[in-house]
Design an enzyme around this catalytic site. Structure first.
Site, mmCIF file in Angstrom:
data_model
loop_
_atom_site.group_PDB
_atom_site.id
_atom_site.type_symbol
_atom_site.label_atom_id
_atom_site.label_comp_id
_atom_site.label_asym_id
_atom_site.label_seq_id
_atom_site.Cartn_x
_atom_site.Cartn_y
_atom_site.Cartn_z
ATOM 1 N N ASN A 188 0.879 -1.178 0.000
ATOM 2 C CA ASN A 188 0.000 0.000 0.000
ATOM 3 C C ASN A 188 0.913 1.223 0.000
ATOM 4 O O ASN A 188 1.431 1.620 1.037
ATOM 5 C CB ASN A 188 -0.897 -0.043 1.248
ATOM 6 N N ARG B 111 -2.520 -2.111 -3.486
ATOM 7 C CA ARG B 111 -3.723 -1.324 -3.299
ATOM 8 C C ARG B 111 -3.647 -0.130 -4.259
ATOM 9 O O ARG B 111 -2.641 0.594 -4.278
ATOM 10 C CB ARG B 111 -3.792 -0.811 -1.864
ATOM 11 N N HIS C 165 -13.175 2.793 0.243
ATOM 12 C CA HIS C 165 -13.216 1.726 1.259
ATOM 13 C C HIS C 165 -13.868 0.453 0.716
ATOM 14 O O HIS C 165 -14.337 -0.378 1.495
ATOM 15 C CB HIS C 165 -14.008 2.145 2.524
ATOM 16 N N ARG D 179 -12.507 15.533 7.985
ATOM 17 C CA ARG D 179 -13.232 15.892 6.748
ATOM 18 C C ARG D 179 -14.675 16.257 7.066
ATOM 19 O O ARG D 179 -15.292 15.657 7.958
ATOM 20 C CB ARG D 179 -13.218 14.730 5.760
ATOM 21 N N GLU E 294 -8.153 -5.464 4.869
ATOM 22 C CA GLU E 294 -8.020 -5.143 3.446
ATOM 23 C C GLU E 294 -6.829 -5.864 2.818
ATOM 24 O O GLU E 294 -6.892 -6.274 1.655
ATOM 25 C CB GLU E 294 -7.900 -3.621 3.282
#
Ligand code: ADP
Length: 398
Positions: A7, A92, A181, A242, A385
């Site tokens: 990743n 990823r 996601h 955010r 993941e």
């Protein structure tokens, strides 16, 4: 078969080496400050090898990958004899646009398509591409697979992914909801079906990924039908920093009044908003819990807003799917915060949800936290993941 999962960020690179016979993580680690100076923390998880945690010069991602391979194969810190034991690499990749609805084996045409998606993820895709190229430099022709954050959401129908702006923006520029996601929502929903002992095709699941970034996903029969993040990961729920959903008129008002540029505005909405912006305390939910318990009203308000939004969006997905069988909590907050789960579940009385307080107090395992009588089942499922990336890579390279 052993698979290296990568990743790559702009100045960091996370990795895991996974033995696919047992799905055990053999080693994991993190390169940081790539292009600045460079630091590697490498943790072997099999055998009695040592942890490596030191500065290593990393002018580019290639030196970072080379350092990772060196540690994975070294006598002191390693878990394999040589690089030849690494059969494939799974990367990823954040944005696959409308081109990728599944993971793919990386070749030149796939690289070109990932590059075409750069305008959609200008910070992330270039870093992912750099990671893939660095792996090619160092590892030669080891097969590599790209696993996209957006791919799982490609099953959304037009009514869910379209924005109500002039159609040309979709047609010419690809402006639409993509969602993120996806790898996490895919993993926890399929695990949820396993735990329920039912085929996923027969289940309606609302998956709540609640971490620094948070998103909710409606999964009907194993397919995503809606999700709360959009064209970018800025929208949907209020998050750590955010803003989540926001009236575009607010942006114009603030920019005009304070004379700030669109870049500054976006920086505020991405990095200074969310529960941090509301509370003025922290983006970390542990700090908010702590401050709220000491009477900080704004910390409590930020938490209340977050819980309310999760419940509100989840409820809208129950409506979208005309029902729900299970609700899943995952990621940093979802897996660890008993109080957040309880507060959110408190909104689900109309679904006949009842939470088992003892089960809700457990941590670190796949667990049903609703009572046996609860009409809709509620689960905590730690996301994984990397395992999805490794499984896809194995399936594709065979
Ligand atoms: P990311 O989106 O960066 O992958 P994570 O899924 O790792 O984030 O979630 C990180 C967040 O999880 C932290 O910011 C913190 O707010 C939250 N978190 C971790 N542990 C706890 C805890 N025990 N209680 C509440 N929140 C927690």
């Amino acid at each position: 078969m052993k698979i290296l999962v990568i990743n790559a960020g702009s100045s960091s690179l996370k990795y895991q080496l996974i033995d696919m016979e047992t799905e055990q993580v053999m080693a994991k680690g993190l390169c940081e400050r790539i292009g600045i100076d460079g630091h590697l923390k490498h943790t072997p998880l099999v055998g009695d090898k040592k942890v490596f945690d030191e500065n290593v010069a990393m002018p580019t991602h290639s030196e970072a990958i080379a350092a990772v391979i060196e540690k994975l194969t070294s006598r002191e810190y390693g878990v394999v004899e040589s690089m030849k034991e690494i059969d494939a690499v799974g990367h990823r990749v954040v944005h696959g646009g409308e081109k990728f609805s599944q993971s793919v084996r990386i070749d030149d045409s796939v690289m070109a398509a990932i590059e075409e998606c750069i305008p959609f993820a200008p910070l992330h895709n270039p870093a992912n591409i750099t990671g893939i190229k660095a792996c090619r430099d160092v590892m030669g022709d080891v097969p590599m697979v790209a696993v996209f954050d957006t791919a799982f959401h490609q099953t959304m129908p037009g009514k869910a992914y379209m924005y109500a702006v002039p159609y040309e923006y979709y047609q010419n520029d690809g402006i639409r909801r993509y969602g993120f996601h996806g790898t996490s929502h895919r993993y926890v929903s399929s695990r949820c079906a396993e735990l329920m002992g039912k085929p996923i095709e027969e289940l309606k699941i609302v998956s709540c990924h609640m971490g620094n970034g948070s998103s909710i996903c409606a999964i009907d029969g194993g397919k995503c039908v809606d999700t709360s993040m959009g064209f970018t990961p800025l929208v949907g729920l209020p998050m750590g920093t955010r803003c989540g959903d926001l009236d575009a008129g607010v942006i114009q008002f603030i920019m005009n009044k304070y004379g700030i540029s669109i870049d500054e505005m976006l920086n505020i909405l991405n990095k200074k908003s969310g529960v941090l912006g509301v509370s003025g305390v922290s983006s970390d939910f542990r700090d908010l819990d702590d401050a709220a318990s000491k009477g900080n009203d704004r910390a409590q308000l930020a938490l209340d807003m977050f819980h309310y939004w999760v419940a509100k969006v989840a409820g809208s997905y129950v409506a979208a799917m005309n029902g729900v069988d299970a609700i899943v909590f995952t990621a940093g907050v979802g897996e660890n915060s008993k109080s957040s789960r309880a507060a959110i579940a408190g909104y689900f009385g109309y679904l006949g949800v009842e939470i088992d307080d003892e089960a809700n107090s457990k941590r670190g395992e796949d667990i049903m936290i609703s009572t046996p009588d609860s009409r809709v089942k509620v689960f905590v499922i730690p996301t994984n993941e990397e395992l999805v990336i490794a499984r896809d890579t194995k399936a594709i390279v065979g």
